[in-house]
Design a protein around this motif. Sequence first.
Motif, PDB file in Angstrom:
ATOM      1  N   UNK A 169      35.204  58.153  50.213  1.00 21.14           N
ATOM      2  CA  UNK A 169      35.123  57.239  49.094  1.00 21.14           C
ATOM      3  C   UNK A 169      35.630  55.870  49.540  1.00 21.14           C
ATOM      4  N   UNK A 170      34.957  54.783  49.116  1.00 19.04           N
ATOM      5  CA  UNK A 170      35.491  53.451  49.433  1.00 19.04           C
ATOM      6  C   UNK A 170      36.944  53.339  48.981  1.00 19.04           C
ATOM      7  N   UNK A 171      37.784  52.832  49.873  1.00 17.28           N
ATOM      8  CA  UNK A 171      39.209  52.738  49.601  1.00 17.28           C
ATOM      9  C   UNK A 171      40.037  53.809  50.275  1.00 17.28           C
ATOM     10  N   UNK A 172      39.389  54.873  50.773  1.00 19.58           N
ATOM     11  CA  UNK A 172      40.115  55.900  51.505  1.00 19.58           C
ATOM     12  C   UNK A 172      40.386  55.446  52.940  1.00 19.58           C
ATOM     13  N   UNK A 258      37.129  45.424  50.719  1.00 15.73           N
ATOM     14  CA  UNK A 258      35.744  45.048  50.996  1.00 15.73           C
ATOM     15  C   UNK A 258      34.828  46.232  50.715  1.00 15.73           C
ATOM     16  N   UNK A 259      35.270  47.439  51.066  1.00 20.15           N
ATOM     17  CA  UNK A 259      34.475  48.636  50.782  1.00 20.15           C
ATOM     18  C   UNK A 259      34.318  48.841  49.278  1.00 20.15           C
ATOM     19  N   UNK A 276      34.593  43.757  36.456  1.00 15.14           N
ATOM     20  CA  UNK A 276      34.798  42.470  37.101  1.00 15.14           C
ATOM     21  C   UNK A 276      35.856  42.655  38.184  1.00 15.14           C
ATOM     22  N   UNK A 277      35.709  41.924  39.271  1.00 13.98           N
ATOM     23  CA  UNK A 277      36.632  42.068  40.399  1.00 13.98           C
ATOM     24  C   UNK A 277      37.091  40.686  40.844  1.00 13.98           C
ATOM     25  N   UNK A 278      38.396  40.510  40.991  1.00 12.80           N
ATOM     26  CA  UNK A 278      38.946  39.273  41.551  1.00 12.80           C
ATOM     27  C   UNK A 278      39.784  39.654  42.764  1.00 12.80           C
ATOM     28  N   UNK A 279      39.418  39.116  43.912  1.00 10.64           N
ATOM     29  CA  UNK A 279      40.098  39.418  45.171  1.00 10.64           C
ATOM     30  C   UNK A 279      40.858  38.201  45.668  1.00 10.64           C
ATOM     31  N   UNK A 294      31.833  36.382  54.765  1.00 15.85           N
ATOM     32  CA  UNK A 294      31.232  37.514  54.049  1.00 15.85           C
ATOM     33  C   UNK A 294      31.731  37.592  52.616  1.00 15.85           C
ATOM     34  N   UNK A 295      33.011  37.347  52.411  1.00 15.95           N
ATOM     35  CA  UNK A 295      33.557  37.449  51.059  1.00 15.95           C
ATOM     36  C   UNK A 295      33.071  36.292  50.182  1.00 15.95           C
ATOM     37  N   UNK A 296      32.878  35.127  50.760  1.00 18.41           N
ATOM     38  CA  UNK A 296      32.367  33.997  49.966  1.00 18.41           C
ATOM     39  C   UNK A 296      30.908  34.241  49.565  1.00 18.41           C
ATOM     40  N   UNK A 297      30.183  34.973  50.355  1.00 25.43           N
ATOM     41  CA  UNK A 297      28.814  35.325  49.978  1.00 25.43           C
ATOM     42  C   UNK A 297      28.815  36.211  48.727  1.00 25.43           C
ATOM     43  N   UNK A 298      29.759  37.141  48.648  1.00 23.63           N
ATOM     44  CA  UNK A 298      29.880  37.971  47.454  1.00 23.63           C
ATOM     45  C   UNK A 298      30.271  37.132  46.236  1.00 23.63           C
ATOM     46  N   UNK A 299      31.018  36.069  46.468  1.00 24.18           N
ATOM     47  CA  UNK A 299      31.500  35.247  45.353  1.00 24.18           C
ATOM     48  C   UNK A 299      30.373  34.543  44.608  1.00 24.18           C
ATOM     49  N   UNK A 300      29.152  34.609  45.137  1.00 20.77           N
ATOM     50  CA  UNK A 300      27.998  34.069  44.416  1.00 20.77           C
ATOM     51  C   UNK A 300      27.610  34.982  43.248  1.00 20.77           C
TER      52      UNK A 300
END
Length: 384
Positions: A169-172, A258-259, A276-279, A294-300
């Motif tokens: 699972x993502x986060x493991x 990120x996962x 909603x997710x705020x990192x 990569x993370x800024x691409x998700x921020x779109x």
Amino acid sequence: MDAAALKESWAYVAKNGDDVPLFFYSHLFLSHPDVRSMFPISMSGQRDKLVAALGAVVSNVDRFDTVAPLLGQLGNDHRRFRATPDQYNAVGASLLATLQHFLGEQWTDELAADWAAAYGVIAKTMVQGAEEAAKTAPSWWDADVVSVERRTLDVAVIQIRPQQPLPYEPGQSVAVEAPQRERLWRYYSPANAPREDGTLDLHVQIVDGGQVSSAMVKELTVGDTVRMSAPIGTALTMDDPSRDLLLIAGGTGLAPFKAVVEQVDRLWRATGKGPKVHLFHGARMPWNLYDDEAMRAYAELPWFSYDTVVSDDASYRGLRGNVAEVAAAQGGWAGYRVMVCGSGAMVEGSLTDLVAAGFSPDDIRYEDFGTSGSPPSADTGRTE
């Protein structure tokens, strides 16, 4: 069993600090030299793990239901060391000898019987956990190194492909053994949600004195084969897809988040709804923000927000300071689940800062594998 007597005697023995595991391992290796090959050459880290595991179990001996899952996981975890029932007996004998040595005249027949009974239950639960896990999963997974990309002075992103499917699972997190450092296992969190091709991305940061992290960043090459354990941990997984998430990462503590972000992205695309997710990603210097692009691409995406926080560069024009303090100061987090991942010191400081800012401890989650046979690694933003 007299739970109070077990706790009291363990507290007395633990006051002797490093002398306790030193005596234990000396007794174990002298009485059963065949067991020595299961352990790394350097035992400095292993000594801490013993004390942490015993302390956790004994402190909860009167609430066995709370530690039984931990013991089952611990037994499963030791499958990668090929632990046998006879070796559990050897460990038990050395444990009792250690307690007798440090307790002296306090080591009565009654206390000895209680400790023997307690260890018997512990060992049985661990062995049964290992046997149950063996029905569905191998002792370890071999994984081929696909690529090694040096991102910064001390961080590399290493992609590996398990030779057998590895469900997680993502986060493991998974324990990893590099061929350059046999019998040294360190936990890493895959930095991606499961892929069809089975590949995993590991974010590895060199730690001062860290034998594994240094070998993986500097010596691991494409074509090498690493070993991986079964995935463990639930604290950083998304258990409630309707609850918004505040993710606070320090250094390579970004990996599990990120996962999770990838997982949430898939959920939104498949169903049109999700949390909603705020990192917030904290680093000492701007160039330590190794996955910023990569993370800024998700921020779109409309459901995702991303901020970087730099602590040690006075010229940085973005958010500056302690990442947890900065995140808390932004406000508006009512109803959010808070997850924290970073070095041990970062996590501890963040918990203090968040509670001081008014967050309920029940809303804050972090991972702690200190009793699972190997501590988390600072390569995942924790401690090697």
